[in-house]
Design a protein around this motif. Structure first.
Motif: not given
Ligand code: NIG
Ligand code: FE
Length: 411
Positions: A386-409
């Motif tokens: 999980w520390r890649y959140l800070a480690y991957h400088l400027g990288g595409h670290v976010v693969a997906a986001v779930v908002v209120a229990g629903t995968p977001a487009a």
């Protein structure tokens, strides 16, 4: 706890790691700031928009009824990120100014020459409410792509009645937490800051107080002084708004003692804060919101975040996303700056942009943690740790986001 029963459910399964701040208080400070619980081979079960349970895959019992599944094999989960300081409601850009600054002009010189904030005010006043609302929606989409599921935005590029109120409506419509930054700059149609504040408090505050949750002021040389800031904030507090301050960005002008005296939720920036300010904040309930992307973008000194944490202050991190001093919507990048420039650990950075940022927005009971009863807002990181959140400088670290229990487009 029963994992059966009705309600729309999503099971996020097979996570390499799940990371969430352990302390149950808010805001977290001292050693609790860096105390992050990491669960390996984990799941998150969501029901009706909330987290129902988190745990290890091996402890997951069979689930009855219909459950949508999201196979997160090899990904890591952290809470949806909370950006507690942005200026996302603006039209136009300041790319010409950016290029001038690269050639040596300073932010303060451009501001004094009528550019800077006033250039964006001119574009924002001319945009019209629908264009403005579309701009906030676009900026919100950028933030979501970077893992932000809760965002605050200030007004402050209208500085007249209609545009300030239209800005607050546009922020609310886009799902943001609205802050009235009526005291951002003095527009040229007013002779001085006091005359401008007379107008704002008499003509705009009543409408702003019905829309906004907090008020903010730019307490700085060339903007509003401590006496003017006090007048504005006291009137806003009497109208029911929580208080925030932009303070010590370039010079110390009394923002920290004023924030403490008035019981503000936060004082933000702090690049110029000295030892006395650090000590005073540490002994107070005011959250120190540090904005390293802004310091980087303007080539300014970084705020004393390590000293604040070590002294026991409650520290939050935010982007300060805006067209002039921080054209950056990425909290993961801000976490990288926290680790490399502010000497915060990745764990301290995570707490600072989840639990503590949620506290600044008065939402620490609802967002910022992966725990039962909290909003099922989850960021899935394309990373084995999980520390890649800070480690991957400027990288595409976010693969997906779930908002209120629903995968977001994602855009
Ligand atoms: O937080 N310092 C005051 N306000 C913003 C910048 C706004 C702008 O430059 O447009 C800030 O840095
Ligand atoms: Fe700001």
């Amino acid at each position: 706890m029963s994992l059966t029963g009705g309600g729309r459910r999503l099971l996020i399964r097979g996570l390499a790691q799940l990371a969430t701040s352990r302390g149950t208080d808010a805001p977290l400070r001292g050693p609790a700031l860096g105390d992050v619980e990491v669960v390996k081979d984990a799941y998150v079960l969501c029901r009706e928009g909330l987290v129902e349970a988190v745990g290890r895959m091996r402890d997951l019992r069979p689930l009855d009824g219909e459950v949508e599944e999201l196979d997160a094999d090899g990904l890591c989960a952290v809470p949806g990120l909370v950006d507690c300081h942005t200026h996302a409601c603006f039209a136009g850009d300041r790319v010409d100014e950016f290029a001038l600054r690269a050639g040596g002009a300073t932010y303060e010189q451009l501001h004094a020459a009528g550019g800077g904030i006033m250039a964006t005010v001119t574009a924002t006043r001319a945009a019209g409410e629908e264009t403005l609302a579309a701009a906030v929606r676009e900026h919100r989409a950028w933030m979501l792509r970077a893992g932000t599921t809760t965002f605050e935005s200030k007004s402050g590029y209208g500085l007249d009645r209609d545009t300030e109120l239209a800005s607050l409506r546009a922020i609310i419509e886009a799902g943001g937490v609205p802050t009235w930054l009526g005291a951002h700059a003095v527009p040229p149609e007013f002779g001085d800051a006091d005359a401008y504040l007379d107008f704002m408090l008499a003509e705009v505050l009543p409408g702003a107080a019905e829309l906004a949750e907090a008020a903010d002021v730019f307490l700085e040389r060339g903007a509003f002084d401590a006496a003017q800031s006090r007048r504005y904030l006291e009137a806003c507090s009497a109208a029911g708004l929580a208080l925030r301050l932009h303070g010590d960005q370039f010079t110390e002008q009394g923002a920290v003692p004023l924030a403490i005296e008035l019981g503000a939720r936060s004082v933000d920036h702090l690049e110029a804060t000295g030892d006395d300010g650090v000590r005073a904040l540490a002994a107070s309930a005011v959250v120190a919101v540090v904005l390293p992307a802004s310091a980087l973008f303007l080539g300014r000194p970084m705020p004393p975040a390590r000293a604040l944490v070590d002294a026991g202050a409650a520290v939050a991190l935010a982007t300060d996303f805006n067209p002039g001093s921080a054209f950056c919507e990425s909290l993961p990048l801000v976490c990288s700056l926290a680790a490399t420039q502010l000497r915060l650990s990745p764990a301290e950075a995570l707490t600072a942009c989840t639990v503590n940022a949620a506290h600044v927005l008065g939402r620490a009971d609802r967002v910022g943690r992966l725990a039962p009863g909290y909003a099922a807002d989850v960021v899935l990181l394309a990373a084995p740790d999980w520390r890649y959140l800070a480690y991957h400088l400027g990288g595409h670290v976010v693969a997906a986001v779930v908002v209120a229990g629903t995968p977001a487009a994602l855009p």
